[in-house]
Write a protein that holds these residues in place. Structure first.
Motif: not given
Lengths: 102, 151
Positions: A1, A26, A41, A43-44, A47-48, A50-51, A57, A73, A75
């Motif tokens: 991985x 975005x 895709x 914004x998904x 978001x990832x 950002x995590x 943002x 928003x 970024x």
């Protein structure tokens, strides 16, 4: 991985754009990517990222357009994002160098 | 004309023309009812006048080539509210998607590109569907990996 702290190819593209353009929406990233990034895709992925801490943002400070009605928003890349991108670019350069030598 | 001012102006055109078109028939009906002192005629007046007003407003809008704009994506907003996603996911993913669609729609309308505006809405709904699938898939995969790590 793969190492979760390294950005994927799409994430690296987003980071390059954010570092080049500065703080962006975005939609601006999608338009500036010339088809590399998709609206479905982006914004998904953001978001990832950002995590993971690659981007941060904030809501725009001006009140939202009366017609749009939703605060958009902005970024921008974080320090971690910039370092991760440099690492990916460096690794890619190393790989290309090895291929050339071989 | 700035796109955000357009709905207000259109409403004013509709209102003024609608009132102009309806003033005469309304006065005729009122005079007819009062003259005869007939309650039935008065009732008809009050029922007919609003209908005439609506027709007049539509005709007025047609004459002025004006149209009241409503933001697209209302159905999507309602759908998002109903979906069992986190508040952050709703705001940062789906909310932004709807905002983008509206932004593009405004730009197309401001450029007087009606077909482009319609295409933006269709594309917006399709994008919403794709995002929904990606979002659910991504969240599901994340959960599977978490469980895998625990096992």
């Amino acid at each position: 991985m793969s190492d979760p702290k390294l950005p994927s190819e799409t994430e690296a593209d987003i980071l390059r754009l954010l570092i080049g353009r500065g703080e962006s929406y975005g939609l601006e990233l999608v338009k500036a990517s010339d088809g590399t990034l998709k609206r479905g895709t982006i914004y998904v992925t953001l978001a990832r990222m950002t995590d993971k801490g690659f981007v941060e943002s904030r809501e725009e400070t001006t009140p939202p357009d009366e017609y749009i009605g939703i605060k958009r928003r902005l970024y921008k890349a974080t320090g971690l994002g910039e370092r991760a991108l440099r690492a990916v670019d460096h690794a890619q350069a190393m790989m290309l160098g090895k291929q050339v030598l071989a | 004309m700035p796109p955000d001012k357009a709905p207000t102006l259109h409403w004013m055109v509709v209102l003024v023309l609608g009132l102009c078109v309806n003033t005469l028939p309304f006065l005729c009906f009122a005079a007819y009812a009062l003259d005869l002192r007939d309650l039935t005629a008065a009732a008809v007046t009050f029922f007919v006048a609003p209908i005439m007003l609506a027709i007049g407003a539509t005709v007025g809008a047609r004459i002025a080539n004006a149209r009241v704009l409503s933001a697209p994506g209302g159905l999507l907003e309602a759908t998002v509210r109903w979906l069992p996603f986190s508040k952050r996911g709703k705001a940062e993913v789906f909310g932004q998607l709807i905002a983008d669609m509206r932004q593009d729609y405004i730009e197309a309308i401001a450029a007087r590109r009606q077909w482009r505006a319609r295409a933006v809405v269709v594309h917006g709904y399709a994008t919403f569907g794709v995002t929904l699938i990606v979002y659910i898939g991504s969240a599901g995969l994340k959960r599977v990996i978490e469980i895998w790590k625990l096992v």
